[in-house]
Design an enzyme around this catalytic site. Structure first.
Site, short mmCIF file in Angstrom:
data_model
loop_
_atom_site.label_atom_id
_atom_site.label_comp_id
_atom_site.label_asym_id
_atom_site.label_seq_id
_atom_site.Cartn_x
_atom_site.Cartn_y
_atom_site.Cartn_z
N GLY A 69 -10.21 -1.50 7.89
CA GLY A 69 -11.17 -0.15 8.71
C GLY A 69 -10.03 0.68 9.21
N GLU A 114 -2.86 7.31 5.51
CA GLU A 114 -2.17 6.73 4.60
C GLU A 114 -0.68 7.07 4.60
OE1 GLU A 114 -3.58 4.76 2.23
OE2 GLU A 114 -5.69 5.33 2.16
N ALA A 115 -0.41 6.57 5.85
CA ALA A 115 1.12 7.16 6.22
C ALA A 115 2.15 6.38 5.57
CB ALA A 115 1.34 6.94 7.80
#
Ligand code: ZN
Length: 191
Positions: A26, A94-95
């Site tokens: 999450g 989505e680092a």
């Protein structure tokens, strides 16, 4: 007094928040929750994701209500810098797939008075720290670790176990490619 719907950063203090966890924990929902609240407060919000994440089409609206937020795919962390003029809050999803320059970019933005919220996987499928995330965790003001539920025993899960034999680091998460596992079940699965 109402804030104008534009960035007014002179008096604003910046900082970095990091949200990490396994697949299906999450992270993106938590990122969006924070960004939506900022939008409701009339703050200018931008969200970026690495171009490698091709699961979604360009510029997809990642939520469908009145406070929908578009995410812009960028090739490198340097592009985030270029595209963050006139904003109050920068979200990065989505680092883990970004280059090692990401932490530096986040600090530059924060130093300019921008609130930076970064979400990503803290570990790869082998359980190793992932890309630029470790240095962000070390240097951010706020860190939140969220958990999935272990697919095998129902405990809290922090590992993203890859179900295929693919050894490549960047295999994007489709349903069925990964399962979140707790420590115990992850050890068993990899033994
Ligand atoms: Zn388990």
């Amino acid at each position: 007094m109402f804030l104008e719907n534009k960035a007014n950063r002179e008096s604003q203090k910046g900082w970095i928040e990091v949200i990490v966890g396994s697949m299906f924990s999450g992270k993106t929902e938590e990122l969006l929750r924070r960004l939506k609240r900022a939008k409701i407060a009339q703050q200018k919000v931008e969200i970026f994701k690495p171009m490698v994440d091709v699961r979604y089409s360009d510029d997809e609206v990642v939520s469908h209500d009145a406070n929908a937020i578009r995410s812009t795919p960028v090739e490198s962390s340097g592009n985030i810098m270029l595209l963050s003029g006139n904003v109050n809050v920068v979200g990065i999803d989505e680092a883990q797939f970004f280059d090692d320059g990401l932490a530096n970019v986040c600090h530059q933005l924060a130093n300019q008075g921008i609130r930076v919220i970064v979400a990503g996987l803290d570990m790869d499928f082998k359980g190793k720290p992932f890309g630029p995330i470790p240095s962000l965790l070390a240097t951010a003001e706020y860190v939140t670790k969220v958990h999935a539920i272990c697919m095998r025993c129902g405990d809290l899960a922090q590992f993203s176990h890859r179900l295929s034999d693919e050894e490549k680091l960047v295999v994007l998460g489709e349903k069925g490619d990964y399962e979140p596992l707790c420590r115990c079940c992850f050890l068993k699965a990899n033994s």
